[in-house]
Design a protein around this motif. Structure first.
Motif, PDB file in Angstrom:
ATOM      1  N   GLU A   3       0.890  -1.115  -0.072  1.00 49.79           N
ATOM      2  CA  GLU A   3       0.010   0.173   0.035  1.00 49.79           C
ATOM      3  C   GLU A   3       0.974   1.292  -0.197  1.00 49.79           C
ATOM      4  O   GLU A   3       1.958   1.331   0.480  1.00 49.79           O
ATOM      5  CB  GLU A   3      -0.959   0.196   1.054  1.00 49.79           C
ATOM      6  N   PRO A   4       0.455   2.339  -0.786  1.00 49.80           N
ATOM      7  CA  PRO A   4       1.343   3.566  -0.525  1.00 49.80           C
ATOM      8  C   PRO A   4       1.317   4.044   0.679  1.00 49.80           C
ATOM      9  O   PRO A   4       0.236   3.832   1.435  1.00 49.80           O
ATOM     10  CB  PRO A   4       0.332   4.519  -1.424  1.00 49.80           C
ATOM     11  N   THR A   6       1.007   7.424   3.031  1.00 50.09           N
ATOM     12  CA  THR A   6       0.507   8.669   3.157  1.00 50.09           C
ATOM     13  C   THR A   6       1.671   9.664   3.384  1.00 50.09           C
ATOM     14  O   THR A   6       2.352   9.391   4.502  1.00 50.09           O
ATOM     15  CB  THR A   6      -0.475   8.830   3.985  1.00 50.09           C
ATOM     16  N   ARG A  26       1.082   8.414  -1.092  1.00 50.16           N
ATOM     17  CA  ARG A  26      -0.400   8.808  -1.296  1.00 50.16           C
ATOM     18  C   ARG A  26      -0.368  10.333  -0.815  1.00 50.16           C
ATOM     19  O   ARG A  26       0.138  10.579   0.533  1.00 50.16           O
ATOM     20  CB  ARG A  26      -1.371   8.245  -0.532  1.00 50.16           C
ATOM     21  N   GLN A  28      -2.242  14.037  -0.180  1.00 49.88           N
ATOM     22  CA  GLN A  28      -3.543  14.558  -0.088  1.00 49.88           C
ATOM     23  C   GLN A  28      -3.352  16.095   0.556  1.00 49.88           C
ATOM     24  O   GLN A  28      -3.385  16.275   1.761  1.00 49.88           O
ATOM     25  CB  GLN A  28      -4.556  13.854   0.594  1.00 49.88           C
ATOM     26  N   SER A  50      -6.006  14.626  -4.534  1.00 48.83           N
ATOM     27  CA  SER A  50      -5.213  13.647  -4.156  1.00 48.83           C
ATOM     28  C   SER A  50      -4.589  12.650  -5.271  1.00 48.83           C
ATOM     29  O   SER A  50      -4.867  13.022  -6.691  1.00 48.83           O
ATOM     30  CB  SER A  50      -6.136  12.437  -3.479  1.00 48.83           C
ATOM     31  N   GLU A  52      -1.855   9.340  -6.113  1.00 46.72           N
ATOM     32  CA  GLU A  52      -0.923   8.105  -5.758  1.00 46.72           C
ATOM     33  C   GLU A  52       0.150   8.146  -6.792  1.00 46.72           C
ATOM     34  O   GLU A  52       0.043   8.023  -7.982  1.00 46.72           O
ATOM     35  CB  GLU A  52      -1.621   6.867  -5.915  1.00 46.72           C
TER      36      GLU A  52
END
Length: 179
Positions: A3-4, A6, A26, A28, A50, A52
């Protein structure tokens, strides 16, 4: 695939970190950061953004690819109404360190660039990749430079009336001739 992670906005990643393995992020930005980006891009507002982003090693630099999603509010060029547009775009670019032997050497003149080929790699100024900068740059490339609200129709304004001093005299003469 993991998973990326944040990451904070703005985000810069050391090139050396990418050399050690792929980086998945990720991004944002918060409301204040989106407001600053909207001002920078000439938008009414940036309701959401946002991205990725995946960074992988490429030659002695990195390949930066990703997906950005945004909701932008622009002013319609035909009606002057504000309207929201969703953006969902992919981007892909390559970066090289300034001292790379693989960096493009031509400065100006005949660069021999193939318009249908891939973009030449960006040459970094330091040893860090400005990931958030590339996200904003690619968001800017997705914006319509002449935004038009869906269904908006441009209506030609009436021709301006003649406002010269002679037109005023002409109307006085016409009034005198009638009277």
């Amino acid at each position: 695939m993991a998973e990326p992670v944040t990451a904070a906005w703005p985000c810069e990643i050391p090139l050396a970190q990418v050399d050690r393995g792929a980086v998945k992020l990720r991004l944002q930005p918060d409301a204040a950061q989106r407001k600053a980006i909207a001002k920078q891009l000439g938008l009414v507002s940036l309701e959401a953004l946002s991205a990725e982003v995946y960074l992988t090693s490429w030659l002695d630099g990195a390949e930066v690819s990703g997906v950005l999603r945004a909701r932008v509010v622009q002013t319609c060029g035909a009606t002057a109404d504000d309207f929201e547009t969703p953006i969902d775009a992919r981007f892909d670019l390559k970066v090289l360190p300034a001292n790379s032997q693989n960096a493009p050497q031509e400065a100006f003149g005949d660069l021999g660039i193939d318009p249908d080929g891939d973009d030449p790699p960006d040459v970094l100024e330091g040893d860090r990749i400005d990931v958030s900068g590339y996200v904003v740059e690619h968001l800017a490339l997705e914006l319509d430079p002449f935004p038009r609200k869906p269904g908006a129709v441009f209506v030609q304004p009436p021709e301006p009336v003649e406002l010269s001093p002679f037109a005023a005299l002409k109307s006085l003469k016409a009034a005198k001739d009638e009277g």
